[in-house]
Design a protein around this motif. Structure first.
Motif, short mmCIF file in Angstrom:
data_model
loop_
_atom_site.label_atom_id
_atom_site.label_comp_id
_atom_site.label_asym_id
_atom_site.label_seq_id
_atom_site.Cartn_x
_atom_site.Cartn_y
_atom_site.Cartn_z
N MET A 67 26.75 5.43 47.78
CA MET A 67 26.37 4.62 48.55
C MET A 67 27.24 3.61 49.20
O MET A 67 26.88 2.92 50.04
N ALA A 68 28.43 3.60 48.76
CA ALA A 68 29.62 2.60 48.99
C ALA A 68 29.73 2.58 50.75
O ALA A 68 29.64 1.36 51.08
N ILE A 69 29.73 3.81 51.29
CA ILE A 69 29.90 3.90 52.92
C ILE A 69 28.46 3.22 53.34
O ILE A 69 28.66 2.40 54.51
N TRP A 70 27.40 3.70 52.99
CA TRP A 70 26.33 3.01 53.75
C TRP A 70 26.08 1.41 53.27
O TRP A 70 25.75 0.85 54.18
N VAL A 71 26.55 1.18 52.23
CA VAL A 71 26.63 -0.29 52.00
C VAL A 71 27.36 -1.22 52.81
O VAL A 71 26.99 -2.29 53.30
N LEU A 72 28.69 -0.46 53.20
CA LEU A 72 29.59 -1.12 53.91
C LEU A 72 29.14 -1.11 55.65
O LEU A 72 29.39 -2.12 56.24
N PHE A 87 50.15 12.69 57.04
CA PHE A 87 49.58 13.00 58.26
C PHE A 87 48.08 13.60 57.99
O PHE A 87 47.13 13.13 58.91
N SER A 88 47.76 14.22 57.01
CA SER A 88 46.38 14.88 56.75
C SER A 88 45.55 13.51 56.19
O SER A 88 44.26 13.52 56.60
N THR A 89 46.28 12.43 55.54
CA THR A 89 45.37 11.52 55.04
C THR A 89 44.98 10.62 56.27
O THR A 89 44.04 10.21 56.05
N ILE A 90 45.84 10.55 57.07
CA ILE A 90 45.36 9.67 58.26
C ILE A 90 44.23 10.38 59.13
O ILE A 90 43.32 9.71 59.42
N LEU A 91 44.19 11.72 59.15
CA LEU A 91 43.31 12.49 60.15
C LEU A 91 41.83 12.29 59.29
O LEU A 91 40.93 11.96 60.00
N TYR A 92 41.92 12.48 58.21
CA TYR A 92 40.61 12.39 57.28
C TYR A 92 40.18 10.79 56.90
O TYR A 92 39.15 10.42 57.11
N PRO A 146 37.74 4.80 46.50
CA PRO A 146 39.06 5.77 46.51
C PRO A 146 38.76 7.26 46.76
O PRO A 146 39.75 7.94 47.16
N THR A 147 37.58 7.69 46.49
CA THR A 147 37.28 9.09 46.67
C THR A 147 37.13 9.31 48.16
O THR A 147 37.24 10.69 48.48
N GLN A 148 36.82 8.53 49.04
CA GLN A 148 36.82 8.59 50.31
C GLN A 148 37.66 7.44 51.12
O GLN A 148 37.18 6.68 52.00
#
Length: 319
Positions: free
Chosen positions: A178-183, A100-105, A265-267
């Motif tokens: 930078m993975a999120i911003w590249v995505l 449940f917590s992993t889904i919210l985050y 995997p960290t985010q």
């Protein structure tokens, strides 16, 4: 002699506020009379608020190593753990993290990437569409031929190509950061075409109208004409496309993350959680995959249905 009553003028009703006019509008009336719109809006708002306030709602921070207990791993939903006796609403994964917590985050990452990618695609598409429609000539030809070429490829393949190139030129020590911003850039660059095509078509119609010709006669320069006069009149279809594109961007992010080329995997996002759960599906731990997939389905479907209703509500031909 009888006294005749003196008529006093009726007091004028106070002017309605902007919110009051909105409640009396045909748009809000159409919304109230549509069960699908009300339900999809409620589900969308609920999921967005749950993601925003995840630190307050989630029982634990699933990405804090100090809060993990490997003894809680593979605990079924609403079933006490055989070793610790703890009970979790939606169970735990292989590392003992509360699902449940992993889904919210994870939903926070998916929503952020989807919204930011749509905003980037919308700004880029509107700018190129206005430029192509207003300037015309070789500028229009080049922009629209690039758009036509990009439309021949599936958007997910374009996003994977852009993500791979951008990640390759990023230094290794900064790739996870930078993975999120590249995505976001990859998904945005794969979705700008539909915004550009719609805005270009609307601009071709608007630039021939009297108010644009009047702006030219008084000496307005092209950029102020495009931004202050034409842009407000082409935003209605853009908002509809943006709503529908949000659902598609969330699915694209989940697809890339599921394939292992998205969020690190960290985010982890919902797509990453689904990829992790897929490895345990046939061993009996179905909840690790089922609940993140159900959340992704509810989020994408509700946003998509809301976009469909918005398209019909803003279409003057259907009024």
């Amino acid at each position: 002699m009888t006294d005749t009553p003196i008529e006093t003028p009726a007091a004028k009703a106070p002017p309605k506020t902007a919110f009051g006019r909105f409640l009396d509008s045909d748009f809000f009336y159409s919304f109230r009379k549509s069960p699908v719109a009300v339900t999809s809006f409620g589900v969308t708002v609920l999921l967005i608020l749950s993601a925003i306030f995840a630190p307050l709602i989630a029982p634990t921070n699933p990405f804090d190593p100090a809060s993990l207990n490997l003894m809680n791993g593979f605990t079924a939903p609403m079933t006490p753990n055989a070793f610790t006796g703890e009970t979790f609403l939606l169970g735990t994964d292989d590392q003992g993290r509360d699902v449940f917590s992993t889904i919210l985050y994870g939903m926070r990452i998916s929503l952020f990437v989807g919204a930011a990618a749509v905003a980037f695609a919308m700004v880029l598409g509107i700018a190129l569409g206005l430029l192509a429609g207003y300037v015309g000539g070789w500028t229009e030809t080049i922009i629209m031929r690039v758009a036509d070429v990009q439309l021949t490829f599936p958007s997910i393949l374009v996003a994977m190509l852009i993500f791979g190139i951008a990640k390759g030129v990023t230094p290794i020590e900064y790739r996870d950061q930078m993975a999120i911003w590249v995505l976001i850039v990859a998904i945005g660059l794969s979705d700008w075409v539909q915004f550009a095509r719609v805005v270009r078509g609307a601009t071709l119609v608007e630039k021939g109208k009297d108010y644009v010709q009047a702006a030219r006669l008084i000496g307005r320069r092209p950029v102020p004409i495009m931004v202050r006069h034409i842009l407000p009149n082409v935003l209605s279809p853009v908002l509809v496309i943006a709503t529908i594109s949000l659902a598609l961007a969330i699915i694209a992010e989940a697809t890339l993350s599921f394939l292992g080329v998205g969020a690190p995997p960290t985010q982890p996002s919902l797509g990453t959680l689904i990829r992790i759960g897929q490895g345990f599906l046939f061993s009996g731990e179905w909840w690790i995959l089922f609940f993140p997939a159900l959340t992704l389905l509810a989020l994408a479907l509700s946003v998509n249905l809301l976009g469909d209703w918005l398209r019909d509500a803003l279409n003057p031909k259907l009024r």
